[in-house]
Design a protein around this motif. Structure first.
Motif, PDB file in Angstrom:
ATOM      1  N   SER A  54      39.936  60.041  27.512  1.00 19.51           N
ATOM      2  CA  SER A  54      38.341  60.666  26.966  1.00 19.51           C
ATOM      3  C   SER A  54      38.089  61.003  25.557  1.00 19.51           C
ATOM      4  O   SER A  54      39.351  61.224  24.918  1.00 19.51           O
ATOM      5  CB  SER A  54      38.174  61.933  27.661  1.00 19.51           C
ATOM      6  OG  SER A  54      36.993  62.333  27.230  1.00 19.51           O
ATOM      7  N   ASP A  55      37.049  60.790  24.865  1.00 16.96           N
ATOM      8  CA  ASP A  55      36.961  61.174  23.557  1.00 16.96           C
ATOM      9  C   ASP A  55      36.646  62.628  23.446  1.00 16.96           C
ATOM     10  O   ASP A  55      36.228  63.062  22.350  1.00 16.96           O
ATOM     11  CB  ASP A  55      35.747  60.059  22.894  1.00 16.96           C
ATOM     12  CG  ASP A  55      34.431  60.626  23.704  1.00 16.96           C
ATOM     13  OD1 ASP A  55      34.230  61.586  24.547  1.00 16.96           O
ATOM     14  OD2 ASP A  55      33.281  59.972  23.064  1.00 16.96           O
ATOM     15  N   GLU A 101      39.841  55.779  20.356  1.00 19.81           N
ATOM     16  CA  GLU A 101      40.319  54.957  21.549  1.00 19.81           C
ATOM     17  C   GLU A 101      39.481  55.571  22.833  1.00 19.81           C
ATOM     18  O   GLU A 101      39.722  54.718  23.794  1.00 19.81           O
ATOM     19  CB  GLU A 101      42.007  54.954  21.522  1.00 19.81           C
ATOM     20  CG  GLU A 101      42.399  54.248  20.625  1.00 19.81           C
ATOM     21  CD  GLU A 101      44.086  54.483  20.704  1.00 19.81           C
ATOM     22  OE1 GLU A 101      44.526  54.508  21.817  1.00 19.81           O
ATOM     23  OE2 GLU A 101      44.734  54.263  19.477  1.00 19.81           O
ATOM     24  N   GLY A 102      39.334  56.609  22.833  1.00 21.16           N
ATOM     25  CA  GLY A 102      38.865  57.273  23.861  1.00 21.16           C
ATOM     26  C   GLY A 102      37.335  57.011  24.329  1.00 21.16           C
ATOM     27  O   GLY A 102      36.428  56.645  23.641  1.00 21.16           O
ATOM     28  N   ARG A 103      37.115  57.048  25.837  1.00 24.61           N
ATOM     29  CA  ARG A 103      35.752  56.642  26.103  1.00 24.61           C
ATOM     30  C   ARG A 103      34.754  57.819  26.458  1.00 24.61           C
ATOM     31  O   ARG A 103      35.321  58.875  26.554  1.00 24.61           O
ATOM     32  CB  ARG A 103      35.913  55.762  27.669  1.00 24.61           C
ATOM     33  CG  ARG A 103      36.710  54.472  27.567  1.00 24.61           C
ATOM     34  CD  ARG A 103      36.790  53.898  28.908  1.00 24.61           C
ATOM     35  NE  ARG A 103      35.486  53.816  29.770  1.00 24.61           N
ATOM     36  CZ  ARG A 103      35.428  54.111  30.905  1.00 24.61           C
ATOM     37  NH1 ARG A 103      36.473  54.101  31.620  1.00 24.61           N
ATOM     38  NH2 ARG A 103      34.148  53.938  31.532  1.00 24.61           N
ATOM     39  N   THR A 154      43.416  64.438  18.133  1.00 25.52           N
ATOM     40  CA  THR A 154      41.833  64.365  17.987  1.00 25.52           C
ATOM     41  C   THR A 154      41.372  63.109  17.613  1.00 25.52           C
ATOM     42  O   THR A 154      40.302  62.404  18.104  1.00 25.52           O
ATOM     43  CB  THR A 154      41.377  65.388  17.219  1.00 25.52           C
ATOM     44  OG1 THR A 154      41.608  66.482  17.861  1.00 25.52           O
ATOM     45  CG2 THR A 154      39.782  65.373  17.119  1.00 25.52           C
ATOM     46  N   GLU A 155      41.807  62.541  16.566  1.00 23.79           N
ATOM     47  CA  GLU A 155      41.709  61.213  15.877  1.00 23.79           C
ATOM     48  C   GLU A 155      41.763  60.127  16.625  1.00 23.79           C
ATOM     49  O   GLU A 155      41.107  59.089  16.891  1.00 23.79           O
ATOM     50  CB  GLU A 155      42.388  60.989  14.617  1.00 23.79           C
ATOM     51  CG  GLU A 155      42.347  61.845  13.466  1.00 23.79           C
ATOM     52  CD  GLU A 155      42.828  63.369  13.859  1.00 23.79           C
ATOM     53  OE1 GLU A 155      42.204  64.238  13.081  1.00 23.79           O
ATOM     54  OE2 GLU A 155      43.808  63.481  14.526  1.00 23.79           O
ATOM     55  N   ARG A 156      43.075  60.121  17.747  1.00 25.70           N
ATOM     56  CA  ARG A 156      42.977  58.941  18.592  1.00 25.70           C
ATOM     57  C   ARG A 156      42.013  59.030  19.527  1.00 25.70           C
ATOM     58  O   ARG A 156      41.852  58.010  20.120  1.00 25.70           O
ATOM     59  CB  ARG A 156      44.639  59.043  19.173  1.00 25.70           C
ATOM     60  CG  ARG A 156      44.735  58.061  20.050  1.00 25.70           C
ATOM     61  CD  ARG A 156      46.090  58.100  20.564  1.00 25.70           C
ATOM     62  NE  ARG A 156      46.324  57.216  21.994  1.00 25.70           N
ATOM     63  CZ  ARG A 156      47.679  57.153  22.526  1.00 25.70           C
ATOM     64  NH1 ARG A 156      48.452  57.934  22.361  1.00 25.70           N
ATOM     65  NH2 ARG A 156      47.336  56.082  23.614  1.00 25.70           N
ATOM     66  N   ALA A 157      41.738  60.239  20.112  1.00 22.42           N
ATOM     67  CA  ALA A 157      41.056  60.394  21.248  1.00 22.42           C
ATOM     68  C   ALA A 157      39.580  59.833  20.834  1.00 22.42           C
ATOM     69  O   ALA A 157      38.819  59.068  21.714  1.00 22.42           O
ATOM     70  CB  ALA A 157      40.767  61.833  21.622  1.00 22.42           C
ATOM     71  N   ARG A 158      39.262  60.238  19.597  1.00 21.43           N
ATOM     72  CA  ARG A 158      37.844  59.879  19.100  1.00 21.43           C
ATOM     73  C   ARG A 158      37.805  58.002  18.924  1.00 21.43           C
ATOM     74  O   ARG A 158      36.768  57.504  19.085  1.00 21.43           O
ATOM     75  CB  ARG A 158      37.298  60.408  17.795  1.00 21.43           C
ATOM     76  CG  ARG A 158      37.098  61.893  18.117  1.00 21.43           C
ATOM     77  CD  ARG A 158      36.877  62.698  17.055  1.00 21.43           C
ATOM     78  NE  ARG A 158      36.458  64.047  17.228  1.00 21.43           N
ATOM     79  CZ  ARG A 158      36.136  65.096  16.346  1.00 21.43           C
ATOM     80  NH1 ARG A 158      36.456  64.669  15.027  1.00 21.43           N
ATOM     81  NH2 ARG A 158      35.965  66.290  16.718  1.00 21.43           N
TER      82      ARG A 158
END
Length: 241
Positions: free
Chosen positions: A46-47, A71-73, A65-69
């Protein structure tokens, strides 16, 4: 066939923190295994709805946080699909295996309400059947020491591949549940409905015991008020966000 010999569905979340009312889902996994059929697994990133993932949480599960934003949906989509997957499992009669269920299921419930998604408890009603390795282990074993998933895997001789990733933890929880069922025939013999009801009572007793322990331990008295005894999730209070 006893419940541990049939199909099991592992469910696990990795999150932005430990506050079930306010923290967010980072990753999630739903995996069906056992019962003589091939495993089926689905995972989500998730983002986190634009929230920050604290450094401490990122160190645990490895998602920044950077990866979630990047790569996350969108969080609402993740919650919608996650609840849809669990609803299908529950309505097919498969029990959901959740380590420390009152944490994961409560946080999922609050995320659903936050994003305007029908919560799992409303979607499946009284059909929900949960198996919580932590509650079962505390009931059958009076040993001292940690009751984390890692500790239970060590105690029951279960392989844990990559702790603190949702997919690894979901599979490991199923393995621990299977091992408890295989070594405790009195639990394996219980119908799922009865096992679920028993865990409600056992979790309440375990919570009350922990509350009493904190209340009489110097320096920990204030912790007693934070102990919740509801299982498999803390009911949502009307009027809360």
């Amino acid at each position: 066939m006893t419940w541990h010999e049939g199909r099991l569905c592992g469910f696990d979340l990795e999150t932005s923190g430990v506050d079930v009312e306010n923290d967010r889902i980072v990753t999630a996994c739903v995996v069906q295994c056992g019962g003589g059929s091939p495993a089926q697994s689905a995972s989500w990133l998730s983002d986190v709805g634009g929230m920050e993932i604290p450094e401490g949480a990122a160190k645990v599960h490895g998602i920044t946080t950077e990866r979630a934003r990047a790569e996350g949906r969108p969080a609402a989509e993740v919650v919608t699909e996650l609840i849809a997957a669990l609803t299908q499992v529950v309505l097919s009669g498969v029990p959901v295996v959740v380590m420390n269920a009152s944490y994961d299921l409560t946080l999922l419930d609050r995320e659903a309400r936050r994003h305007g998604v029908t919560p799992l408890v409303d979607a499946v009603g009284t059909d929900l059947r949960v198996i919580d390795p932590r509650v079962l282990d505390k009931h059958v074993s009076r040993r001292r020491g940690s009751r984390t998933l890692t500790a239970l895997c060590q105690h029951y001789g279960v392989r844990l591949d990559g702790a603190h990733s949702a997919d690894a933890d979901a599979v490991a929880a199923c393995r621990v549940a299977w091992r408890i069922g295989a070594t405790r025939p009195e639990l394996a013999a219980l119908p799922l409905e009865q096992l679920h009801a028993q865990q409600i009572a056992w979790a309440r007793e375990q919570g009350e015991s922990l509350r009493d322990h904190f209340a009489r331990t110097p320096g920990k008295e204030s912790w007693a008020d934070g102990v919740r005894t509801e299982w498999p999730l803390i009911p949502h209070q009307r009027g809360e966000a």
